[in-house]
Design an enzyme around this catalytic site. Structure first.
Site, PDB file in Angstrom:
ATOM      1  N   SER A 175      52.783 -35.817   7.843  1.00 52.30           N
ATOM      2  CA  SER A 175      51.569 -36.618   7.844  1.00 52.30           C
ATOM      3  C   SER A 175      50.328 -35.738   7.597  1.00 52.30           C
ATOM      4  CB  SER A 175      51.460 -37.402   9.154  1.00 52.30           C
ATOM      5  OG  SER A 175      50.478 -38.404   9.069  1.00 52.30           O
ATOM      6  N   ASP A 387      57.176 -46.106   3.363  1.00 54.29           N
ATOM      7  CA  ASP A 387      55.934 -45.670   4.009  1.00 54.29           C
ATOM      8  C   ASP A 387      54.746 -46.045   3.140  1.00 54.29           C
ATOM      9  OD1 ASP A 387      53.825 -44.346   5.216  1.00 54.29           O
ATOM     10  OD2 ASP A 387      54.459 -42.358   4.523  1.00 54.29           O
ATOM     11  N   HIS A 443      56.982 -43.901   7.977  1.00 56.47           N
ATOM     12  CA  HIS A 443      56.080 -42.803   8.305  1.00 56.47           C
ATOM     13  C   HIS A 443      56.205 -42.491   9.799  1.00 56.47           C
ATOM     14  CE1 HIS A 443      52.390 -40.488   7.246  1.00 56.47           C
ATOM     15  NE2 HIS A 443      52.151 -40.595   8.539  1.00 56.47           N
TER      16      HIS A 443
END
Length: 466
Positions: A175, A387, A443
């Site tokens: 991330s 995601d 994610h």
């Protein structure tokens, strides 16, 4: 008797330097002793070692002296290393079948990456997890300071653990750490060039669902939604034409584009951005309704929270239910005692701290990746293909911009006879970059597809390809 003053002095100096390492032999919620080596501690960094960075270190369950050493940085910025450990790649996680709101229980993770690697899970930057500063000035941080302090931490950690200095070293994260990891990897290599001690056996880096170029990554959400069948062909073609392919920072005077993007938002508003197969839930607390989907559970933590699916998915399960257990468990005094947390150093533990005094100074690290490729490092980049936070579409675009030679074209990779994702191997001698998608993952990918991601990392560490 003369030794006593020297012993006291040594203890005082050790505490002032911010060094403390303790072995954790058991954890509340997990029956019996730990079947793996877990160490926690603080290392002081920065001026006067004002910043105290907390870490969890888990030795490889296979061969600690031979397996890679990985420094893992969870994203955010401000998401605790414990979140990455519990929900992604660590050796234990919650047993949801037996957990209650008052007493979460743990179980071993069969797909922990610590089965093939030694991993340092670092609470960074300061203000994350159990890391803290002794002065308010220490909490003022940005991308460069975060990188510098993480590098200082790693140097000091290796000096305290010289037995791991020769292990292959990888800097890893997911991330928002897509910004920090490449910068830190480059800083480590430059430190080696400058002769700084200890010299690190740096071999490469690993990034999952990484933020890399903020503008491009966010702009790819609309093409991603179309490719996943969330938008009609007519709406997508209209938006692409009226917005000229630019879907962020839109000029409000472009009424056609604005109207198209409103329609796009209506198509996806009930979907969880982190995984488009799940419902978007709202969190309601007394006197407030929190609309942000990334980590609502940290808001008004001292008030009872009610997680509710949106109106169109009333009976659906919400992923935030899982996250609530981490707040209950990590806030337990017995847990903090077991982890050897310094009493009174943080007000309360939160999974992702959204109140950091953090200045976003870097929005694009593509050039850093280019430098690392020239320096000859291995890299694994992977994306959950469901995601929408950092879509694989944007990640593929910046990887393509590196202009690398394709050694193995786009192909399926398998786990237990099933397609687990697709991958491409790029080369620019002596560098190798592997890009992989993980089918059905969000994610971030290991939370949704732990078995597949464990197979991916194991193959990459051992064979250099997936």
């Amino acid at each position: 008797m003369k030794l006593w003053p020297l012993l006291c002095l040594a203890i005082c100096l050790l505490f002032r330097s911010g060094l403390s390492q303790r072995v954790v032999e058991s954890l509340p919620g997990l029956p019996g002793g730990l079947p793996f080596y877990l160490e926690t501690g603080y290392i002081g960094v920065g001026e006067s070692e004002d910043v105290q960075l907390f870490y969890y270190f888990v030795e490889s369950e296979r061969s600690p002296k031979d397996d890679p050493l990985v420094l893992w940085l969870t994203g955010g910025p401000g998401c605790s290393a414990l979140s990455g450990l519990l929900f992604e790649i660590g050796p234990f996680t919650f047993d949801y079948k037996t957990s209650t709101r008052s007493r979460p229980t743990l179980k071993l993770n069969d797909y922990s990456w610590t089965k093939v690697a030694n991993i340092i899970f670092l609470d960074q930057p300061v203000g994350t997890g159990f890391s803290y500063a002794n002065s308010w000035e220490g909490y003022n941080i940005n991308d460069y300071i975060s990188t510098t302090e993480s590098y200082e931490f790693l140097r000091k950690w290796l000096k305290l653990h010289p037995q791991f200095q020769s292990n292959p070293l990888y800097i890893a994260g997911d991330s928002y750490s897509g910004i920090i990891v490449p910068m830190l990897t480059l800083e480590v290599d430059k430190g080696n060039e400058a002769g700084l001690e200890p010299r690190m056996n740096l071999e490469g880096y690993v990034l999952g669902n990484p933020l890399t170029n903020k503008s491009s990554d966010l702009n790819s959400r609309v093409p991603f939604a179309y490719l996943k069948g969330l938008l009609s062909n007519e709406l997508y073609e209209s938006a692409k034409t009226n917005c000229n392919g630019e879907y962020i920072n839109v000029n409000e005077s472009n009424a056609d584009c604005v109207d198209d993007l409103k329609a796009v938002n209506m198509c996806v508003e009930n979907l969880y951005e982190a995984n488009i197969l799940e419902p978007n839930c709202v969190v309601q607390a007394p006197e407030s309704t929190v609309a942000d989907a990334r980590d609502r559970a940290l808001i008004n933590q001292d008030r009872p929270l009610v997680l509710r699916p949106t109106l169109r998915a009333r009976r659906a399960w919400c992923r935030e239910y899982n996250y609530l257990y981490s707040y209950i468990w990590a806030s337990d005094i017995a847990v903090q005692d077991a982890l050897h947390i310094r009493e009174g150093t943080i007000e309360k533990w939160v999974r992702c701290n959204k109140t950091l005094s953090y200045t976003y100074t870097v929005t694009d690290v593509v050039d850093v990746h280019k430098q690392l490729i020239k320096r000859g490092f291995r890299a694994l980049i992977y994306s959950g293909d469901h995601d929408k936070v950092i879509p694989y579409v944007g990640t593929q675009l910046w990887i393509d911009s590196l202009n690398l030679t394709i050694s193995e074209d786009w192909h399926a990779w398998f786990v237990n006879g099933q397609v687990a994702g697709y991958a491409t191997l790029y080369s620019s001698f002596p560098s190798l970059l592997t890009y992989a998608t993980v089918k059905g993952a969000g994610h971030t990918a290991p939370e949704y597809k732990p078995e597949q991601c464990f197979a991916m990392i194991s193959r990459w560490f051992d064979y250099f390809y997936i």
